[in-house]
Write a protein that holds these residues in place. Structure first.
Motif, PDB file in Angstrom:
ATOM      1  N   ASP A  23     -85.257 -37.150  42.655  1.00 58.65           N
ATOM      2  CA  ASP A  23     -84.451 -35.989  43.037  1.00 58.65           C
ATOM      3  C   ASP A  23     -83.043 -36.071  42.465  1.00 58.65           C
ATOM      4  N   ARG A  26     -83.262 -35.080  38.819  1.00 57.05           N
ATOM      5  CA  ARG A  26     -83.446 -33.626  38.705  1.00 57.05           C
ATOM      6  C   ARG A  26     -82.150 -32.873  38.986  1.00 57.05           C
ATOM      7  N   ARG A  27     -81.355 -33.355  39.938  1.00 58.14           N
ATOM      8  CA  ARG A  27     -80.075 -32.686  40.242  1.00 58.14           C
ATOM      9  C   ARG A  27     -79.118 -32.776  39.055  1.00 58.14           C
ATOM     10  N   ALA A  29     -79.987 -33.090  35.883  1.00 65.01           N
ATOM     11  CA  ALA A  29     -80.536 -32.202  34.857  1.00 65.01           C
ATOM     12  C   ALA A  29     -80.202 -30.743  35.180  1.00 65.01           C
ATOM     13  N   GLU A  30     -80.252 -30.376  36.436  1.00 66.33           N
ATOM     14  CA  GLU A  30     -79.931 -29.003  36.839  1.00 66.33           C
ATOM     15  C   GLU A  30     -78.476 -28.657  36.513  1.00 66.33           C
ATOM     16  N   VAL A  31     -77.566 -29.591  36.736  1.00 70.02           N
ATOM     17  CA  VAL A  31     -76.158 -29.355  36.399  1.00 70.02           C
ATOM     18  C   VAL A  31     -76.021 -29.118  34.896  1.00 70.02           C
ATOM     19  N   ARG A  33     -78.283 -27.944  32.872  1.00 67.95           N
ATOM     20  CA  ARG A  33     -78.873 -26.645  32.541  1.00 67.95           C
ATOM     21  C   ARG A  33     -77.977 -25.490  32.975  1.00 67.95           C
ATOM     22  N   ARG A  34     -77.132 -25.690  33.971  1.00 64.35           N
ATOM     23  CA  ARG A  34     -76.196 -24.631  34.373  1.00 64.35           C
ATOM     24  C   ARG A  34     -75.052 -24.497  33.382  1.00 64.35           C
ATOM     25  N   CYS A  35     -74.770 -25.576  32.650  1.00 66.92           N
ATOM     26  CA  CYS A  35     -73.687 -25.558  31.672  1.00 66.92           C
ATOM     27  C   CYS A  35     -74.153 -25.230  30.262  1.00 66.92           C
ATOM     28  N   GLU A  40     -87.048 -27.617  28.461  1.00 68.36           N
ATOM     29  CA  GLU A  40     -87.666 -28.062  29.710  1.00 68.36           C
ATOM     30  C   GLU A  40     -87.599 -29.584  29.745  1.00 68.36           C
ATOM     31  N   GLN A  41     -87.223 -30.129  30.876  1.00 69.14           N
ATOM     32  CA  GLN A  41     -87.123 -31.595  30.988  1.00 69.14           C
ATOM     33  C   GLN A  41     -88.491 -32.236  30.993  1.00 69.14           C
ATOM     34  N   SER A  43     -90.408 -35.810  32.272  1.00 78.36           N
ATOM     35  CA  SER A  43     -90.219 -36.881  33.249  1.00 78.36           C
ATOM     36  C   SER A  43     -91.140 -38.057  32.918  1.00 78.36           C
TER      37      SER A  43
END
Length: 84
Positions: A23, A26-27, A29-31, A33-35, A40-41, A43
Motif C-alpha cells: 500500500d 502504491r501511494r 506511485a499515485e503521487v 501519477r498526479r504530477c 501503468e505500474q 508490481s
C-alpha cells in the motif's frame, strides 16, 4: 531495475519504488501519477525479505502542477525551456 531494452523517449524517466508494504508503494506511485503522465505500474516481489517493488515510466513533458513549477525552476541556465 533492469535497463530498458529500448531507450526512453526524451523527457521520460523509469521509476522504481520499493517498500515493505504494498500500500505504501502504491501511494507513492499515485503521487507520481498526479504530477506526471505515467504508464501503468508493474508490481513485483521486492526480494526474499518480502515487500513490493513497483515500476513505472513517467513523462515529465506532460507534468501537472506542482511538478511543472518545480521542473521550470530546477532547469540550469541555458537549458531548453520549451513550453509544454
Amino acid at each position: 531495475m533492469q535497463q530498458p531494452t529500448e531507450a526512453l523517449p526524451e523527457g521520460h524517466a523509469a521509476v522504481r519504488i520499493v517498500a515493505a508494504d504494498p500500500d505504501v508503494a502504491r501511494r507513492v506511485a499515485e503521487v507520481l501519477r498526479r504530477c506526471f503522465a505515467a504508464t501503468e505500474q508493474r508490481s513485483y516481489p521486492a526480494g526474499a525479505g518480502g515487500g513490493t517493488r513497483l515500476e513505472l515510466v513517467v513523462d515529465t513533458t506532460r507534468a501537472a502542477e506542482p511538478a511543472r513549477s518545480w521542473l521550470e525552476t530546477s532547469r540550469s541556465p541555458g537549458e531548453d525551456r520549451r513550453s509544454k
